[in-house]
Scaffold this active site. Sequence first.
Site, PDB file in Angstrom:
ATOM      1  N   HIS A 147     -26.741-146.302 124.076  1.00 21.43           N
ATOM      2  CA  HIS A 147     -27.130-146.792 125.398  1.00 21.43           C
ATOM      3  C   HIS A 147     -28.499-146.236 125.764  1.00 21.43           C
ATOM      4  CE1 HIS A 147     -23.134-148.310 127.260  1.00 21.43           C
ATOM      5  NE2 HIS A 147     -23.153-148.522 125.951  1.00 21.43           N
ATOM      6  N   TYR A 156     -22.612-146.370 137.903  1.00 22.19           N
ATOM      7  CA  TYR A 156     -22.110-145.359 138.846  1.00 22.19           C
ATOM      8  C   TYR A 156     -22.344-145.923 140.250  1.00 22.19           C
ATOM      9  CZ  TYR A 156     -22.251-141.903 135.024  1.00 22.19           C
ATOM     10  OH  TYR A 156     -22.040-141.199 133.848  1.00 22.19           O
ATOM     11  N   PRO A 197     -16.944-134.625 136.197  1.00 21.21           N
ATOM     12  CA  PRO A 197     -17.363-135.566 135.152  1.00 21.21           C
ATOM     13  C   PRO A 197     -18.472-136.538 135.571  1.00 21.21           C
ATOM     14  CG  PRO A 197     -15.176-136.115 135.959  1.00 21.21           C
ATOM     15  CD  PRO A 197     -15.553-134.828 136.590  1.00 21.21           C
ATOM     16  N   LYS A 233     -21.046-134.321 131.423  1.00 23.64           N
ATOM     17  CA  LYS A 233     -21.531-133.107 130.766  1.00 23.64           C
ATOM     18  C   LYS A 233     -20.446-132.255 130.117  1.00 23.64           C
ATOM     19  CE  LYS A 233     -25.424-134.219 131.282  1.00 23.64           C
ATOM     20  NZ  LYS A 233     -25.785-134.874 130.050  1.00 23.64           N
ATOM     21  N   TYR A 251     -29.381-136.377 132.245  1.00 22.68           N
ATOM     22  CA  TYR A 251     -28.265-137.197 131.761  1.00 22.68           C
ATOM     23  C   TYR A 251     -28.312-137.317 130.233  1.00 22.68           C
ATOM     24  CZ  TYR A 251     -24.747-140.925 131.837  1.00 22.68           C
ATOM     25  OH  TYR A 251     -23.589-141.653 131.652  1.00 22.68           O
TER      26      TYR A 251
HETATM   27  P1  FAS Z   1      -9.951-128.965 125.692  1.00 23.06           P
HETATM   28  O1  FAS Z   1      -9.242-128.663 126.985  1.00 23.06           O
HETATM   29  O2  FAS Z   1     -10.237-130.377 125.327  1.00 23.06           O
HETATM   30  O3  FAS Z   1      -9.113-128.363 124.466  1.00 23.06           O
HETATM   31  C1  FAS Z   1      -8.479-127.100 124.570  1.00 23.06           C
HETATM   32  C2  FAS Z   1      -7.281-127.103 123.629  1.00 23.06           C
HETATM   33  O4  FAS Z   1      -6.683-125.803 123.671  1.00 23.06           O
HETATM   34  C3  FAS Z   1      -6.221-128.100 124.075  1.00 23.06           C
HETATM   35  O5  FAS Z   1      -5.870-128.942 122.991  1.00 23.06           O
HETATM   36  C4  FAS Z   1      -5.048-127.221 124.510  1.00 23.06           C
HETATM   37  O6  FAS Z   1      -3.805-127.797 124.198  1.00 23.06           O
HETATM   38  C5  FAS Z   1      -5.287-125.960 123.712  1.00 23.06           C
HETATM   39  N1  FAS Z   1      -4.714-124.752 124.326  1.00 23.06           N
HETATM   40  C6  FAS Z   1      -4.684-124.435 125.640  1.00 23.06           C
HETATM   41  N2  FAS Z   1      -4.082-123.234 125.808  1.00 23.06           N
HETATM   42  C7  FAS Z   1      -3.744-122.791 124.557  1.00 23.06           C
HETATM   43  C8  FAS Z   1      -3.094-121.630 124.064  1.00 23.06           C
HETATM   44  N3  FAS Z   1      -2.672-120.672 124.889  1.00 23.06           N
HETATM   45  N4  FAS Z   1      -2.898-121.511 122.730  1.00 23.06           N
HETATM   46  C9  FAS Z   1      -3.330-122.481 121.886  1.00 23.06           C
HETATM   47  N5  FAS Z   1      -3.949-123.617 122.281  1.00 23.06           N
HETATM   48  C10 FAS Z   1      -4.147-123.756 123.613  1.00 23.06           C
HETATM   49  N6  FAS Z   1     -15.803-134.623 130.201  1.00 23.06           N
HETATM   50  C11 FAS Z   1     -16.743-135.580 130.225  1.00 23.06           C
HETATM   51  O7  FAS Z   1     -17.855-135.351 129.746  1.00 23.06           O
HETATM   52  N7  FAS Z   1     -16.454-136.816 130.768  1.00 23.06           N
HETATM   53  C12 FAS Z   1     -15.205-137.113 131.284  1.00 23.06           C
HETATM   54  O8  FAS Z   1     -14.963-138.212 131.768  1.00 23.06           O
HETATM   55  C13 FAS Z   1     -14.191-136.146 131.265  1.00 23.06           C
HETATM   56  N8  FAS Z   1     -12.931-136.426 131.744  1.00 23.06           N
HETATM   57  C14 FAS Z   1     -11.985-135.425 131.728  1.00 23.06           C
HETATM   58  C15 FAS Z   1     -10.666-135.653 132.216  1.00 23.06           C
HETATM   59  C16 FAS Z   1      -9.708-134.619 132.218  1.00 23.06           C
HETATM   60  C17 FAS Z   1      -8.311-134.888 132.748  1.00 23.06           C
HETATM   61  C18 FAS Z   1     -10.042-133.351 131.723  1.00 23.06           C
HETATM   62  C19 FAS Z   1      -9.026-132.215 131.735  1.00 23.06           C
HETATM   63  C20 FAS Z   1     -11.327-133.115 131.221  1.00 23.06           C
HETATM   64  C21 FAS Z   1     -12.307-134.153 131.213  1.00 23.06           C
HETATM   65  N9  FAS Z   1     -13.594-133.954 130.707  1.00 23.06           N
HETATM   66  C22 FAS Z   1     -14.550-134.902 130.718  1.00 23.06           C
HETATM   67  C23 FAS Z   1     -13.962-132.710 130.137  1.00 23.06           C
HETATM   68  C24 FAS Z   1     -13.410-132.688 128.757  1.00 23.06           C
HETATM   69  O9  FAS Z   1     -13.868-133.781 128.043  1.00 23.06           O
HETATM   70  C25 FAS Z   1     -13.785-131.352 128.178  1.00 23.06           C
HETATM   71  O10 FAS Z   1     -15.134-131.030 128.448  1.00 23.06           O
HETATM   72  C26 FAS Z   1     -13.506-131.265 126.713  1.00 23.06           C
HETATM   73  O11 FAS Z   1     -12.171-131.624 126.499  1.00 23.06           O
HETATM   74  C27 FAS Z   1     -13.819-129.831 126.284  1.00 23.06           C
HETATM   75  O12 FAS Z   1     -13.236-129.625 125.072  1.00 23.06           O
HETATM   76  P2  FAS Z   1     -12.554-128.210 124.743  1.00 23.06           P
HETATM   77  O13 FAS Z   1     -13.466-127.119 125.165  1.00 23.06           O
HETATM   78  O14 FAS Z   1     -12.134-128.319 123.319  1.00 23.06           O
HETATM   79  O15 FAS Z   1     -11.287-128.094 125.705  1.00 23.06           O
HETATM   80  C1  PHB Z   2     -15.997-142.131 130.545  1.00 26.89           C
HETATM   81  O1  PHB Z   2     -16.328-143.153 129.922  1.00 26.89           O
HETATM   82  O2  PHB Z   2     -14.836-141.646 130.482  1.00 26.89           O
HETATM   83  C2  PHB Z   2     -17.021-141.437 131.392  1.00 26.89           C
HETATM   84  C3  PHB Z   2     -18.352-141.794 131.271  1.00 26.89           C
HETATM   85  C4  PHB Z   2     -19.297-141.152 132.050  1.00 26.89           C
HETATM   86  C5  PHB Z   2     -18.899-140.175 132.947  1.00 26.89           C
HETATM   87  C6  PHB Z   2     -17.557-139.809 133.057  1.00 26.89           C
HETATM   88  C7  PHB Z   2     -16.610-140.449 132.277  1.00 26.89           C
HETATM   89  O3  PHB Z   2     -19.821-139.557 133.720  1.00 26.89           O
END
Ligand code: FAS
Ligand code: PHB
Length: 390
Positions: free
Chosen positions: A72, A201, A293, A297, A385
């Site tokens: 993009h 957005y 989000p 980032k 961004y």
């Molecule tokens: P994660 O949370 O992905 O992974 C951590 C892992 O550790 C998990 O699999 C968990 O099960 C495991 N874990 C936890 N406790 C543990 C323990 N005690 N022992 C062993 N394992 C354990 N980011 C964006 O950029 N755009 C978005 O739209 C966006 N939407 C999101 C929506 C939600 C609901 C959430 C929660 C996050 C969102 N994020 C978004 C942020 C997300 O993408 C994170 O930045 C990304 O998952 C980060 O990855 P990790 O650091 O690996 O953490």
């Molecule tokens: C998504 O596609 O899930 C998404 C994209 C951009 C954002 C947040 C979520 O800023």
Amino acid sequence: MKTQVVIIGGGPSGLLLSQLLDLAGVDSVVLERKSRDYVLSRIRAGVLEQGLTDLLRKAQVSTRMDAEGKIHDGFCLAFGGQTLRIDLKRLTGGKTVMVYGQTELTRDLYEARDALNGTILHEVEDVVLHDLKSASPSVSFLHAGERQRIACDFIAGCDGFHGVSCTSIPAEVRTEYEKTFPFGWLGVLSRTRPVDDELIYARSPEGFALCSMRSDTLSRYYVQCPLSDSAENWSDDRFWNTLSRRIPAHIAARLETGPSIEKSIAPLRSFISEPMRFGQLFLAGDAAHIVPPTGAKGLNLAASDIFYLSTALIDFYQSGSNAGLQTYSQTALSRVWKASRFSWFMTELLHDFSQTDRFGDRMQDAQLDYLVGSEALQTSIAENYAGLPY
Ligand code: FAS
Ligand code: PHB
């Protein structure tokens, strides 16, 4: 059991670190609380900075992303019935972003770890970190009903916001910074054609909306909703009608609706825990920081943490230098705070705060009015961004 690096968490951070270390001849074991299916069932991020896509290519995990991901060159802001395109490529001298779902990226990482016979233990429980300030830390845990312990040189805390690593750093050493926003995002995934080729957005009098996608036939949409809300309160019809009201009429007119295949609410918060190192424990990704989000980032910050940490650990094992390990926390936090600022800026700019801060809400209208005529502010948004340099 002994290894060089124990990685707690089998999400994108832990898996990417394990892959990069393996390719450099550094052994690791990944401990994941959930099953692989559960991890792969989570729908999360969708926009990858070039820093992350380059790191995935370095990790030899980019074939499907390069084949199926979409480059993009820009994205749109919609407000007051108008749209303003932020031309990433022109404003940043050529930088772009890749749209490719985190779920797919995590699947690719698992497949790459399997191909290299990486050690990932799923459904581990009661993970405890030991002797973090000693030269021989270890991690104990329950797996398949048996208590086990792994001795190691280093522990990488990649276990997300609800993990155990961050709080294994003594409270008197840690400083936590937190801001919770008075609303959440209701996200919907649907097998429908995305409403536009680029992300939109939208700021509207009744709240924020985001039009995103995963492919030409898979759309991802979000609407701002009260924190007290629940996904069960939202029929598909209510969601589509709300989304249609929050985006410009000429765009809503071409919105393809359909049944939701995933529907969930995520709270919006900013959280940073300092430092990101304690003895032989290094935090990375959501284990150390959470961003709203709105700036796309979260996953991209996890990537820059893993870039810094993998480089530092590989330097240590290959050349004996611990320089990177010594500076890891301050280097990572510098980029984390700048990305957190941008995520906060975008969240304040685009959401409806009129229920809690009428003056602030009018400030955002003025900010958008200024943005339309300011190439300087458009460039600032574009370079943040697209992703600040590592
Ligand atoms: P994660 O949370 O992905 O992974 C951590 C892992 O550790 C998990 O699999 C968990 O099960 C495991 N874990 C936890 N406790 C543990 C323990 N005690 N022992 C062993 N394992 C354990 N980011 C964006 O950029 N755009 C978005 O739209 C966006 N939407 C999101 C929506 C939600 C609901 C959430 C929660 C996050 C969102 N994020 C978004 C942020 C997300 O993408 C994170 O930045 C990304 O998952 C980060 O990855 P990790 O650091 O690996 O953490
Ligand atoms: C998504 O596609 O899930 C998404 C994209 C951009 C954002 C947040 C979520 O800023």
